[in-house]
Design an enzyme around this catalytic site. Sequence first.
Site, short mmCIF file in Angstrom:
data_model
loop_
_atom_site.label_atom_id
_atom_site.label_comp_id
_atom_site.label_asym_id
_atom_site.label_seq_id
_atom_site.Cartn_x
_atom_site.Cartn_y
_atom_site.Cartn_z
N CYS A 1 -18.78 104.10 -36.41
CA CYS A 1 -18.98 105.18 -34.86
C CYS A 1 -19.96 105.44 -35.57
CB CYS A 1 -17.75 105.90 -34.36
SG CYS A 1 -18.23 106.17 -32.75
N HIS B 1 -14.10 100.48 -32.57
CA HIS B 1 -13.39 101.12 -34.30
C HIS B 1 -12.31 99.90 -34.90
CE1 HIS B 1 -14.27 104.99 -34.17
NE2 HIS B 1 -14.98 104.94 -32.91
N GLU C 1 -10.36 100.46 -36.81
CA GLU C 1 -9.29 100.29 -37.83
C GLU C 1 -8.46 101.02 -36.77
OE1 GLU C 1 -11.92 102.85 -36.86
OE2 GLU C 1 -11.69 104.60 -36.50
#
Lengths: 605, 84, 84, 254
Positions: D101, D210, D212
């Site tokens: 990002c 994302h 994560e």
Amino acid sequence: MTVSPAAQKFNIDTVEHAAATPDTELPWAELGLKEDEFRRVVEILGRRPTAAELAMYSVMWSEHCSYKSSKVHLKQFGDKVTEKMKEHLLVGIGENAGVVDIGEGWAVTFKVESHNHPSFVEPYQGAATGVGGIVRDIISMGARPVAVMDPLRFGAIDHPDTARLVHGIVSGIGGYGNSLGLPNIGGELVFDSVYQGNPLVNALAVGVLRHEDIRLANASGAGNKVVLFGARTGGDGIGGASVLASESFDADKPSKRPAVQVGDPFAEKVLIECCLELFKASVVEGIQDLGAAGISCATSELASNGDGGMHVELTNVLLRDPSLTPGEILMSESQERMMAVVTPENVEAFEAIMDKWNVEYSWLGEVTGTGRLIIDWDGETIVDVDPRTVAHEGPVYERPMSRPAVQDSIQGSSFDGERPIGSAAIRDAILELMASPNMCDKSWVTNQYDRYVQGNTALAMPDDAGVIRVDETTGLGVAISTDANGRYSYLNPYEGAKLALAESYRNVATSGATPLAVTDCLNFGSPEDPEVMWQFAESVRGLADGCRELGVPVTGGNVSLYNQTGGVAIHPTPVVGVLGVFDDVARRTPSGWREDGQAIYLMGV
Amino acid sequence: MPRIVVDVMPKPEILDPQGKAIAGALPRLGLSGFTGVRQGKRFELTVDGDVTEEVLEQARTAAATLLSNPVIEDVTRVEVIPEA
Amino acid sequence: MPRIVVDVMPKPEILDPQGKAIAGALPRLGLSGFTGVRQGKRFELTVDGDVTEEVLEQARTAAATLLSNPVIEDVTRVEVIPEA
Amino acid sequence: MIGDFSAAPEDAALRAVRIGVITFPGTLDDRDAARAVTIAGGTAVGLWHAEANLHDVDAVIVPGGFSYGDYLRAGAISRFAPVMEKVVDAAAGGMPVLGICNGFQILTEAHLLPGSMIKNNHLKFSCADQLLRVENNSTAWTSGYEQGAGMVIPLKNQDGQYVADEKTLDELEGEGRVVFRYDGENPNGSRRGIAGITNAAGNVVGLMPHPEHAVEPGFGPDSSAYGQVGLGYGTDGLRIFSSVLNTLVAGGKS
Ligand SMILES: Nc1ncnc2c1ncn2[C@@H]1O[C@H](COP(=O)(O)OP(=O)(O)O)[C@@H](O)[C@H]1O
């Protein structure tokens, strides 16, 4: 260390000058003081106030800061509690936000506040700075903010002004909250024409901390240093007090003061990290966020809560606009600022942390043993007051109340439409209900908010409560919900407040958490209207009674009055937030069915 | 095609977080000749045909209503730019 | 204090979503005199003292490195504006 | 059990791999990226923007957020941070670098990856679970996925529309450097549905969604590329982190 700007050469109204010129006309009325309030200030001081003192008293004794109309009623939140209810309370009402013990050495602080009027004037920035303000309240308790929520109320969905407000306010809340890295885990979205000229923008923030990290807003220990840090001070939020643009009240020089405040979420994010590092290194003794009433509030509250006094040199304040007068500097509501008390031994460590985060700061003065709050301008004393008279001993009103004459008739009126009969008609009615603006899918709003950041969100929209994990190893966590129903409260403010509490409590309980504590934002019309005052009193009574029945204490909140357009008040809208605790958020229960073949039970009455 | 340019700047008394962030970054790039930075917007409106007074008036209306937020911004210019 | 203005516009070949949204909104406000809109940025850098060639060169460097991204934007102007 | 980090058996070789996670002012997802590294079995090392030092890490993650508020352009100011000089050098030397990002935006501003990001075509911040396809599983960060595998991970940004000139786009396609592509409706107008790319050497990867936020059961999306998985149980992003750990261990880096 930063350098203080050269003191401006104003025609400064010193304490000495004030004593010598008792007959000077002062614009107390323009600053919002009533005549008897002004006379009380003169009586307290034993002389006329200086311009700077007048600025401080007027802003601190405003409804917004002094709770002068609501105080007598809010007392019930303290009175109607049992020892058992206080069991989990580490810090109760009276501080920036309450702190609740959730076990395993962890504590949670949470609070809801309003930013209604600024959001009507400038929706994006008004809502954004509302989030900023409540988050600073949470940091000032020593906590790391971990989530936000946003109960919102707008006018009719098809009114021409509603789109401006909805889009501006929603993107403002998202723009600020998303940039801070705080997951948005819930809120409310209600459309009702009673809020047309007066939308409600309430923002809730929740933070977590270890018990030993609790910080309070007090200035203690003579010789300790007082420091202001974060953004520079500008003319924000003093637009209404333009008479102060001329310290001597005679000149008519026009001076440009911002009509609205612009938020700087980046500055606030840095401020959060910087404060957490200060807490971790134990270098601040007391800390206070700057919101309404800015330095007036921070200095007088810190000093008043402390054990001595405070002496400050106001020309040390770093300014964004060098044309500000002392009174304006004291009243400025510039965002993204904090004030702290630091021992002399910790000054260096404090400065190192500021430098690491590139945050500006200036040492304003120190804690004294005099019991007085003394503020100088370039060495000359412009404020010499007992800080308690400014911060905590303001006026208290028992405003007249009367039950509205229409109350019986509105309670008596009942639904006289046609009831749907037969499955097809019921189906249609349900579909119509589900498609109505207040019932339909809200993801067009909630998808503009980050719910993933920080990686601890166990439930968020569209579930009944937001759930956040606090401890990553044990799964200890909290659930929060906010609820209100202005229509119920309009029909019966006592029961309406109880119902708001009950709904919020149920939402938390159905998520699987044990409800522990309550925060509230009381949005009402003008307290000078006896019928509004009655609504307010009934709501507080209802909420306090409800809390006692359910065994959960109110730990803090906010009162927002004067929510009206012309003479017409909004529906009484007590927004209630309930916080509950989980041993392990793995046990959380979402709303809705996820698999085929599950049995459905209806519980309750 | 002729263009009308509309410049919009944050009001001087209003905080400009963007300008502030840039002002903070410039010295780190060794560019220390500036005491402040403000960031505004520049719009270019293309006109098909002549820029009549009527079109210019439309641009002024657009500048005051859609292109700027008068609460926090000033329209500092509405002007025809000559074709390149 | 003298100011240097830096104008940055999206490259013509890059779609400008904001300009496009504005172009779509104008006719709804009854402003139909425009065939296209592009939204760029305008920076005002304040200089304390004289605008020397060296300062101007700093502004050009800032414009080319920090203030614009050459992949998507063009610097269309770096110029001193006379004091009001 | 949620948050049960012990689920994956501890592997000393993996744990010995050090992955740096940079924090800039305004970075938000640094703790999340570090958690993902830990869950995948590696060791996360915090790196500070103002320090020109990579502390002997074996790979670097430039995480998401709003560094410097995204005020000028996303990533524009962070690109000049002292730590980035080291990242640029290390990337040239072949060190695996991942930008997520805002991190992706920083890598484009730093010219480690071509193209740029502009505002989403719908102009709003949008947070939603997004289906992607892994189009190149030969990078250090994607070697654990099947070629063409799907993954559902959160996409959350305001400036996520990937743009580059046609020549660059053709080059990326021709050289197989499109690493992730949006599947289904294009969520933000990105050219050719591009969600992530790599440099010519294949060690630097950037993506807008994302990974994560899809590594821990209970805290991820409700779905995975393989269908509904239950409440927050989507962990399709985890293999990004295990890929780089395994690649580094196999390459004898640690
Ligand atoms: N509606 C309310 N219910 C409970 N406590 C309240 C309410 N309104 C205000 N308080 C409490 O009164 C105290 C004073 O409010 P304060 O935090 O100073 O207000 P503000 O943050 O708006 O300046 C706080 O502890 C606050 O939590």
